[in-house]
Structure formats: structure tokens, C-alpha cells
Scaffold this active site. Sequence first.
Site, short mmCIF file in Angstrom:
data_model
loop_
_atom_site.label_atom_id
_atom_site.label_comp_id
_atom_site.label_asym_id
_atom_site.label_seq_id
_atom_site.Cartn_x
_atom_site.Cartn_y
_atom_site.Cartn_z
N LYS A 16 0.85 -1.20 0.00
CA LYS A 16 0.00 0.00 0.00
C LYS A 16 0.88 1.24 0.00
O LYS A 16 2.02 1.24 0.47
CB LYS A 16 -0.94 0.01 1.21
CG LYS A 16 -0.26 0.09 2.58
CD LYS A 16 0.10 1.48 3.05
CE LYS A 16 0.74 1.49 4.41
NZ LYS A 16 1.33 2.79 4.78
N MET A 106 5.26 0.56 3.59
CA MET A 106 4.31 0.03 2.62
C MET A 106 3.53 -1.15 3.17
O MET A 106 2.89 -1.89 2.42
CB MET A 106 5.03 -0.33 1.32
CG MET A 106 5.76 0.84 0.69
SD MET A 106 6.43 0.49 -0.95
CE MET A 106 4.95 0.55 -1.95
N ASP A 143 -3.17 -2.08 9.84
CA ASP A 143 -3.06 -2.05 8.39
C ASP A 143 -3.51 -3.36 7.73
O ASP A 143 -3.62 -3.43 6.50
CB ASP A 143 -1.62 -1.77 7.96
CG ASP A 143 -1.20 -0.32 8.16
OD1 ASP A 143 -2.10 0.53 8.30
OD2 ASP A 143 0.01 -0.05 8.19
#
Length: 309
Positions: A16, A106, A143
Site C-alpha cells: 500500500k 508500505m 493495516d
Amino acid sequence: MEVTSATPVTARVPAKVNLELRIGPLEDDGYHSLSTVFHAVDLVDHVTVRPADKWSVTTTGMGAGTVPDDETNLALRAAQFIARRVGTDEALAVEVAKNIPVAGGMAGGSADAAAALVAVDALWETGFSPLELQDMAAELGSDVPFALEGGTAIGSGRGEHLVPVLSRGSFEWVFALHHEGLSTPAVYAECDRLRGTDPVPEPEPNAALMAALRAGDVDALAGNLHNDLQDAACSLMPRLTDTMNLGLNNGALGAIVSGSGPTVAFLCADHNAALDLMVGLTASTICDEVVTATGPVHGAHVVHDVRPR
């Protein structure tokens, strides 16, 4: 519950980038509320699970030597989470093939946890609903739910509460990777230090960013990329500022530190512009590695063909 299956299962999961990350004030529990726009890109890890005599996790690929191989590994924790949920004593070997940077902002570890949930659910045919998997993901980390969903979504709370965002078309990215990781707690602490005693508003999404995504307007999106942690990350690692400036001077439409860093994401006009920027950044040696990716893409899902791209 007996859940024996002899066939390994592999799941693919994307990295991400935060198109927007707005951080609220420091709360009494030591955390911050946030408003973020997650965007999944096709820089992916693969997680394979197979029956074994005892629990284990192994990692290959980018940054493998820095990934824990014990109970702190998020992919292993996710697999064992499902085992406890279904009440089985069976063990699995978990194998992680990494392309997502480790400690790069990420969400690579969270992505691997999401892939493990999907792979174990398929291997044991446990039949958990998407909502049940989301609930488990939220218990594993803030996340992890987005890594299950993919696409583009607004995250609130700690990031675990998701609302999908309508996004038209796709966007081309170049990621400048720095192998020296940044500690997320250290970046948040530096953000608090830089803010000092100034009042911090409660975070909320930027309407202009939402409009750019709905329209598929790459120029407007580039102009509205925002990360409240960016100044803190650059304070701790000044070469991130040099990296962003170089990319912007070599054709990138926009630049942003991804999450808590140290990966720098560049938004490009199209695929050819991304390739040109990749060549320029690679030649400069300002960063350790450069990769291209496209988003948005789907979240964690089972695959049957896992040959390298």
C-alpha cells in the site's frame, strides 16, 4: 475440528501507499487517531502455507534477513490465529516470498498477515465470511484489514475502519526504496516533537483528493498528496528530501513519503513517464533500489500460478 489438507495454498497480497495521511493529536493512550487514504499497488508478496509436523515460518526475497522467524512474525501469528479459532492442533509451515520492502512504510508485514489469513482459510476450507476475516485482521494490526480489501479506501481510527473510495482508472507509480529502515514509533515521536505545543486538529479526508480520485485526474491527485509524517521522516533521514526533489526534477508529477517511510512514492503521468523516471533515479544512485507499480489493485487473494513475473 479436523482440517487436514495435503495441498499447499499460496496467496498474493499487494503493498500500500498512503495517498493522504493526516495524524491527529497525541492521545492519553500514546496513540494518534488518523485519517488516511490507502491505495493498493501491484508490488506484491506471496505467502504459501502447507501442512507440517511443527509450526515454522521462512522468508525469501527482499530484506529476508531482517524478517523475524519466530512468534513475532505477523504471517505466522495470522496462521496460528486461525488455528486457535477453529480449534485444531495441526501445524503449518508458512513461507513468505517478499517483494514489498521491509520496514519501508508500505505495510509489508501487515500484507503478509492478510495473505496468511486468506491462504489458511482456503487450505483448511474453514469458510470464514469476509466480515469474520476482517475482524481477525483488525485484531492482528491496523493495516491488515486494508491489505485484505485492497483497492482505494479511507481508513480511520488507527486505520482499521475502512470505507471504499470510488476511483476511476489506474495510476502509475515509481517507488524509490531505501534499505535503511525507519522505526514507525520513532517517526511518530519526531512528528510530535516537531509539532511542539501547537494545537492539532482532528484529522479528516481532503475533499479535493476524493474528487481527483473520482475523476481519475492524475494531475489533481498529484497536487493533493499529503503525509503529516513526511517532515518527521525527512528530519530523521534527510536524504529523503533529496530523493523527492530529484524525482520531481525528473518528471514526477508528485512525490510523497509512503507511511512512516523511508520509501518515497512518485506519481507519474503514464507508464512511459514512470519508466523514464525509474531509469533516471537508478542512474543517480540516490536510493538503493527503484521499482514501478500500478494501482489500485485487489487485496489478498488465493492464486494458483505463482511463477515470478
